[in-house]
Design a protein around this motif. Structure first.
Motif, PDB file in Angstrom:
ATOM      1  N   ILE A 155       1.039  -1.217   0.029  1.00 21.86           N
ATOM      2  CA  ILE A 155      -0.032  -0.060   0.091  1.00 21.86           C
ATOM      3  C   ILE A 155       0.840   1.323  -0.045  1.00 21.86           C
ATOM      4  N   PHE A 156       1.917   1.389   0.938  1.00 22.27           N
ATOM      5  CA  PHE A 156       2.728   2.422   0.938  1.00 22.27           C
ATOM      6  C   PHE A 156       3.448   2.595  -0.432  1.00 22.27           C
ATOM      7  N   TYR A 157       3.795   1.557  -0.787  1.00 25.19           N
ATOM      8  CA  TYR A 157       4.725   1.365  -2.259  1.00 25.19           C
ATOM      9  C   TYR A 157       3.658   2.054  -3.383  1.00 25.19           C
ATOM     10  N   ARG A 158       2.385   1.527  -3.503  1.00 25.12           N
ATOM     11  CA  ARG A 158       1.581   2.096  -4.379  1.00 25.12           C
ATOM     12  C   ARG A 158       1.172   3.603  -4.525  1.00 25.12           C
ATOM     13  N   ARG A 159       1.049   3.980  -3.005  1.00 26.06           N
ATOM     14  CA  ARG A 159       0.868   5.553  -2.922  1.00 26.06           C
ATOM     15  C   ARG A 159       2.102   6.297  -3.270  1.00 26.06           C
ATOM     16  N   LYS A 160       3.378   5.734  -3.051  1.00 30.73           N
ATOM     17  CA  LYS A 160       4.528   6.491  -3.302  1.00 30.73           C
ATOM     18  C   LYS A 160       4.732   6.450  -5.077  1.00 30.73           C
ATOM     19  N   TYR A 161       4.293   5.422  -5.588  1.00 31.82           N
ATOM     20  CA  TYR A 161       4.345   5.208  -6.955  1.00 31.82           C
ATOM     21  C   TYR A 161       3.315   6.018  -7.640  1.00 31.82           C
ATOM     22  N   ASP A 162       2.212   6.044  -7.289  1.00 33.28           N
ATOM     23  CA  ASP A 162       1.113   6.749  -7.989  1.00 33.28           C
ATOM     24  C   ASP A 162       1.374   8.132  -8.054  1.00 33.28           C
ATOM     25  N   LYS A 163       1.966   8.681  -6.884  1.00 38.63           N
ATOM     26  CA  LYS A 163       2.261  10.213  -6.719  1.00 38.63           C
ATOM     27  C   LYS A 163       3.235  10.378  -8.168  1.00 38.63           C
TER      28      LYS A 163
END
Length: 201
Positions: A193-201
């Motif tokens: 979840i943290f990875y996806r949030r950072k990636y999506d930004k």
């Protein structure tokens, strides 16, 4: 308590008689059409490896490949049937909305879903179905299924190898192992979840 000891003896004898082919077939069933718990198959094989009647690494690889074969069976059946046909049957149980959401989710997060799903009880038997419906790439599906199945199979085999046929100890350590897998899955999900949030930004 005597019936648990008798059951343990029966499973050890059955696995010993059927050999590696029996392990493969039972783990195939465990991952496909019959929700047979791997806890009944792999620990007795691990015990047989401890007493020199089987090879521990062959047991682990054999069980992993059986799990992969069963998962691929479900995957291709789901992929062949297609979403429209499955949705028709799901309407009977009013599950079409949940199924659609699951397929959409798999299209975005299929790899982590398959890997984590293979670690979790009950879900490991069903995770191939949405993967097939969403037409996830078979290479990615096979890779993450194999990784998850290997961890699951290796853990159970080592429990049987070191614990033996003692039903109380087997129950204790398999429960702890399952709890550890769930905790590991939760950590993976949080990290993703943290990875996806950072990636999506």
């Amino acid at each position: 308590m005597s019936y648990l000891i008798d059951l343990a003896d029966f499973l050890v004898k059955a696995i010993g008689a059927s050999g590696y082919l029996g392990i493969f077939f039972l783990m195939f069933l465990e991952s496909s059409i019959v929700p047979l718990p791997g806890e009944f198959v792999i620990p007795p094989a691990g015990y047989l490896a401890a007493v020199g009647k089987m090879n521990l690494w062959v047991v682990i690889i054999d069980g992993t490949l059986g799990s992969l074969a069963g998962a691929l069976f479900n995957y291709y059946v789901s992929k062949t049937l297609g979403l429209k046909i499955v949705l028709k049957f799901s309407k009977i149980f009013r599950l079409e909305k949940a199924l659609k959401k699951t397929v959409v989710f798999f299209e975005k997060h299929g790899a982590i879903s398959v890997f984590v799903g293979r670690l979790l009880p009950t879900i490991r038997h069903l995770i191939s179905i949405p993967a097939g419906l969403s037409k996830m790439r078979v290479f990615a599906f096979s890779l993450f299924t194999t990784l998850g199945a290997f961890i699951y199979t290796a853990g159970l085999a080592l429990i049987g190898y070191f614990v033996g046929k003692n039903p109380d100890l087997l129950k204790y350590y398999t429960h702890r192992f399952s709890a550890g897998l769930i905790a590991f899955a939760v950590i993976l999900i949080i990290g993703y979840i943290f990875y996806r949030r950072k990636y999506d930004k």
